[in-house]
Write a protein that holds these residues in place. Structure first.
Motif, PDB file in Angstrom:
ATOM      1  N   ASN A 119     -12.081   2.533   6.380  1.00  0.00           N
ATOM      2  CA  ASN A 119     -13.317   2.644   5.447  1.00  0.00           C
ATOM      3  C   ASN A 119     -13.990   1.279   5.901  1.00  0.00           C
ATOM      4  OD1 ASN A 119     -12.928   4.868   4.024  1.00  0.00           O
ATOM      5  ND2 ASN A 119     -11.659   3.833   2.384  1.00  0.00           N
ATOM      6  N   ASP A 176      -4.047   1.434   5.875  1.00  0.00           N
ATOM      7  CA  ASP A 176      -4.840   1.944   6.823  1.00  0.00           C
ATOM      8  C   ASP A 176      -6.047   2.578   6.674  1.00  0.00           C
ATOM      9  OD1 ASP A 176      -2.803   1.309   8.894  1.00  0.00           O
ATOM     10  OD2 ASP A 176      -1.700   3.306   8.479  1.00  0.00           O
ATOM     11  N   ALA A 177      -6.205   3.108   5.303  1.00  0.00           N
ATOM     12  CA  ALA A 177      -7.280   3.463   4.665  1.00  0.00           C
ATOM     13  C   ALA A 177      -8.504   2.717   4.538  1.00  0.00           C
ATOM     14  CB  ALA A 177      -7.148   4.340   3.303  1.00  0.00           C
ATOM     15  N   GLU A 178      -8.007   1.542   4.001  1.00  0.00           N
ATOM     16  CA  GLU A 178      -8.815   0.094   3.912  1.00  0.00           C
ATOM     17  C   GLU A 178      -9.562  -0.272   5.303  1.00  0.00           C
ATOM     18  OE1 GLU A 178      -9.260  -3.914   1.840  1.00  0.00           O
ATOM     19  OE2 GLU A 178      -7.080  -3.448   2.634  1.00  0.00           O
ATOM     20  N   SER A 201       0.727  -1.163   0.038  1.00  0.00           N
ATOM     21  CA  SER A 201      -0.071  -0.206  -0.030  1.00  0.00           C
ATOM     22  C   SER A 201       0.730   1.148  -0.039  1.00  0.00           C
ATOM     23  CB  SER A 201      -0.928   0.044   1.194  1.00  0.00           C
ATOM     24  OG  SER A 201      -0.232   0.124   2.518  1.00  0.00           O
ATOM     25  N   ASN A 202       0.314   2.185  -0.644  1.00  0.00           N
ATOM     26  CA  ASN A 202       1.153   3.536  -0.543  1.00  0.00           C
ATOM     27  C   ASN A 202       0.142   4.639  -0.935  1.00  0.00           C
ATOM     28  OD1 ASN A 202       0.729   3.072  -3.508  1.00  0.00           O
ATOM     29  ND2 ASN A 202       3.003   2.960  -3.811  1.00  0.00           N
ATOM     30  N   GLY A 203       0.252   6.058  -0.620  1.00  0.00           N
ATOM     31  CA  GLY A 203      -0.514   7.005  -1.053  1.00  0.00           C
ATOM     32  C   GLY A 203      -2.140   6.992  -0.486  1.00  0.00           C
ATOM     33  N   VAL A 204      -2.998   7.232  -1.068  1.00  0.00           N
ATOM     34  CA  VAL A 204      -4.220   7.371  -0.965  1.00  0.00           C
ATOM     35  C   VAL A 204      -4.941   6.031  -0.649  1.00  0.00           C
ATOM     36  CG1 VAL A 204      -6.758   8.061  -1.571  1.00  0.00           C
ATOM     37  CG2 VAL A 204      -4.817   9.631  -2.181  1.00  0.00           C
ATOM     38  N   PHE A 205      -4.454   5.054  -1.467  1.00  0.00           N
ATOM     39  CA  PHE A 205      -5.005   3.736  -1.230  1.00  0.00           C
ATOM     40  C   PHE A 205      -4.136   2.893  -0.332  1.00  0.00           C
ATOM     41  CE2 PHE A 205      -6.459   5.390  -5.501  1.00  0.00           C
ATOM     42  CZ  PHE A 205      -7.927   5.039  -5.285  1.00  0.00           C
ATOM     43  N   SER A 206      -3.882   3.330   0.682  1.00  0.00           N
ATOM     44  CA  SER A 206      -3.178   2.445   1.892  1.00  0.00           C
ATOM     45  C   SER A 206      -4.112   1.542   2.699  1.00  0.00           C
ATOM     46  CB  SER A 206      -2.562   3.510   2.832  1.00  0.00           C
ATOM     47  OG  SER A 206      -3.693   4.169   3.459  1.00  0.00           O
TER      48      SER A 206
END
Length: 190
Positions: free
Chosen positions: A167, A162-164, A155-160
């Motif tokens: 969400n 942690d973001a998943e 993972s990197n950037g916006v689609f990490s």
């Protein structure tokens, strides 16, 4: 000009001169001068503990510095079934979050399209879709985990990763809140 600067250097109170519309500050003569190309030595705290502080150390040129130590490799991740599906393992929250994201979007979409609340969707064939979707998504999530691939490494950037996770957490709360709200009001929310 030399007479003015010598007067300014002797009297710090008159250290500001006006020349060509700009303010210039004269440095009093009693301040130490700054040397150009001074030799600076940088050392780490670990080296300071090993070194005796009483004996001076000559500064080494940059070329003769020791080569950097090798970076330790990533620790091996467990591919054991019990470790992956443990309470604090990488599988349960990620799989439940993915299922909740799909379930929340589907529930809202069907509710907007047909006007059925969550409980009517479950009664009209939602259980079979849930079982099929759960089986496919669980298998798709567990296969990389058993191969030792973690979402954090990809993972990197916006689609990490942690973001998943966040969400998924919001989708779990949203799906429960949607079902609870529709139960309380007795019908579809939208």
């Amino acid at each position: 000009m030399a007479a003015v600067s010598s007067v300014l250097l002797l009297n710090p109170a008159t250290a500001i001169t006006k020349r060509s519309g700009l303010n210039h500050f004269a440095v009093p003569s009693y301040l130490p001068s700054l040397k150009r190309n001074a030799i600076f030595r940088v050392s780490s705290m670990a080296e300071d503990k090993e070194r005796d502080s009483s004996e001076p150390t000559p500064s080494k040129p940059l070329e003769s510095a020791a080569p950097p130590k090798s970076i330790p490799s990533k620790p091996k991740v467990s591919t054991n079934f019990g470790d992956i599906l443990a309470f604090s393992g990488p599988g349960p929250e990620r799989i439940n979050g993915r299922l909740a994201m799909i379930g929340f979007v589907t529930a809202i979409g069907v509710e907007l399209f047909n006007g059925q609340d969550v409980f009517a969707q479950i009664q009209n064939g939602g259980v079979q879709w849930f079982i099929v979707t759960s089986a496919l998504l669980t298998a798709a999530s567990l296969i990389p985990l058993f191969k030792g691939v973690r979402a954090e490494s990809e993972s990197n950037g916006v689609f990490s990763s942690d973001a998943e996770l966040w969400n998924g957490r919001f989708a779990m709360v949203g799906l429960v809140a949607l079902a609870f709200t529709e139960y309380v009001i007795g019908g579809a929310l939208v």
